[in-house]
Design a protein around this motif. Sequence first.
Motif, PDB file in Angstrom:
ATOM      1  N   GLY B 114     -10.085 -25.957 -37.481  1.00 25.35           N
ATOM      2  CA  GLY B 114      -8.670 -25.865 -37.089  1.00 25.35           C
ATOM      3  C   GLY B 114      -7.701 -26.057 -38.265  1.00 25.35           C
ATOM      4  N   GLY B 147     -12.077 -21.515 -33.629  1.00 27.56           N
ATOM      5  CA  GLY B 147     -10.807 -22.022 -34.484  1.00 27.56           C
ATOM      6  C   GLY B 147      -9.474 -22.427 -33.502  1.00 27.56           C
ATOM      7  N   ASP B 148      -8.713 -23.014 -34.171  1.00 32.32           N
ATOM      8  CA  ASP B 148      -7.421 -23.250 -33.786  1.00 32.32           C
ATOM      9  C   ASP B 148      -6.407 -23.232 -34.803  1.00 32.32           C
ATOM     10  OD1 ASP B 148      -5.806 -23.948 -31.500  1.00 32.32           O
ATOM     11  OD2 ASP B 148      -5.927 -25.952 -32.077  1.00 32.32           O
ATOM     12  N   THR B 149      -5.313 -22.802 -34.462  1.00 31.65           N
ATOM     13  CA  THR B 149      -4.127 -22.854 -35.288  1.00 31.65           C
ATOM     14  C   THR B 149      -3.020 -23.412 -34.793  1.00 31.65           C
ATOM     15  OG1 THR B 149      -5.010 -20.539 -36.232  1.00 31.65           O
ATOM     16  CG2 THR B 149      -2.955 -21.228 -37.060  1.00 31.65           C
TER      17      THR B 149
END
Lengths: 356, 356
Positions: B114, B147-149
């Motif tokens: 993240g 994932g993360d943004t």
Amino acid sequence: MSDQSVTIEGATCAPPLPHNEQIVMGHGAGGRMSHQLIQKAFLPAFDNPALRAGDDAASLESNLHHAQRLAISTDAHVVTPLFFPGGDIGRLAVCGTVNDVAMLGAKPLYLTAGFILEEGLPMETLQRVIASMKSAAEEAGVQIVAGDTKVVQKGKADGLYITTAGVGVVRAGAKIGGAQAKADDVVILSGSLGDHGIAVLGARGELGFQSAIQSDVAPLNHLIEAMLDASNNIHVLRDPTRGGLATTLNEIATQSNVGILLDETALPIRPEVGAACEMLGFDPLYIANEGKLVAMVAREDAESVLKAMQATRYGEDACIVGEVTDAPRGRVLLKTALGSTRVVDMLSGEMLPRIC
Amino acid sequence: MSDQSVTIEGATCAPPLPHNEQIVMGHGAGGRMSHQLIQKAFLPAFDNPALRAGDDAASLESNLHHAQRLAISTDAHVVTPLFFPGGDIGRLAVCGTVNDVAMLGAKPLYLTAGFILEEGLPMETLQRVIASMKSAAEEAGVQIVAGDTKVVQKGKADGLYITTAGVGVVRAGAKIGGAQAKADDVVILSGSLGDHGIAVLGARGELGFQSAIQSDVAPLNHLIEAMLDASNNIHVLRDPTRGGLATTLNEIATQSNVGILLDETALPIRPEVGAACEMLGFDPLYIANEGKLVAMVAREDAESVLKAMQATRYGEDACIVGEVTDAPRGRVLLKTALGSTRVVDMLSGEMLPRIC
């Protein structure tokens, strides 16, 4: 994360990422700019089948037993303000990841939580957030099994940020994902649109008027279990968070290479949310939700799935809002209340920053 | 996370957490203040057996196959500067979580990441970090599967923060954890102390002199595999990160209710690191490492484990640095070079902020 769905977009569509470019707020809004960032920067590096699938969680071989798969997901949470009507960053951090894991047809079991705390954060604030996470985890039936805490200097965060990751077990036989939508599927929405985004905006005092709108932030895993018990023909489950329903459906249309036709008159929007959007010039289709899901279901099972949803707490207002079509592939169309049809595009750049 | 080991400390030892208290840098330093925060704020809310075990990762039933268990861990990374001799925040984010999972005797398989990006971050910086993560993940043999943004406004982060989580499968039969140390075990350290902390300090220009010290940040899972192949009698594996070896050993002494006796003359410390510590008044025992592990091994297997370690890239300098004793329980003692014995306490509060 829905970010991942960019994998499916043709690499030829997006301009190359200039090396001297800077990160701007739009890169975090969950729309086209976010997708391009991921497509250009993250995916070429981390490429693997699970990431390429472009779903909200990764579906993985467990290495444990051939018949079953793990679902793994993560979400970073940076909402401002930390507390808003109907929720707070703690509830958001638990529900966001629980939902991403569940959207793969998996039963979420375990969460991790990484905290980045700003020096000077009142201990009482942290404790309220923790209490909220505890309560959301209990409601979802998951355990928070690992954590980490870092502290950054004053001015290097905004109170606190929480990144959660979740692990679940995919239901045997479930083959659910953004690429599984089929022409003639029915599009079901679990409830009203835009509540979360507008509630956060209201808590910031940016609406310009008092509002009673509550965020919908909620764990949807029990709702999903009820749906999976009712049908073996659920093809897609996705929560329309950042970027709203419009962006989520565009992702699915691209992943599945199908068209999606929405019926504007069927879209459930609370009058207060509709009024706020009208005053501010927002389209509810692009506003974030945190306790809603959209499902693509084989037409013959639509009624039984709908009935199962409506019998649960977070699916009471579930309704059919559209259908999957053969063409135009990769496009979302909206049949308006006036009978015309318009293209619904993905969110481009930034709309509401720091909402989840 | 090593934070969790506070679970084992008696609730009576720490003063209650005042409700009007604020978060200070010491709460993130990995020493006694961090432990108290976790014990008082996080554990009462999230209490479960995996968290209570107090290890760097959670060991969990997989729900998949009764014979095997999952190991799950998370780490938030906030190092400043982002790049330092020998590594960067990306390599740190991958190795930190790979190592925490591996320390449970598990084979790390999958990571999530993240990202919290500060508006204005140069794209080139992000791409360098991503390339470094890719290379570290390949070295460790793990996949980054989700994932993360998120993007926060300028001034609400410090370039970028990365929170990784990891999932692995515990080796069948392995029963490794901070509570498993036994009197007469030998304490093995995989290499020199303090390299990471001093390298980061040097990169900040805070040493007051030029230094060639490189961070040791590295994935230790292959080293651990070699150790587990060599012996079934490895009782504890732990990486002495924030808070250094002193804090890690205090955690283990408390968890296992044993004493630990270190031999100062056996501790491997690079001359440059020793000199830097002397000039700055630091004790290398409290400096963070990011590519070292400490193991408690049954005496009869110590030599074969040592030999297996020394045959690997990150275990070349492995050596015996002490032993586990019956008494004084919960205490770490150091036999100094002069022959006297002193108590080695846990790090209290802050030493080097933002180092991992």
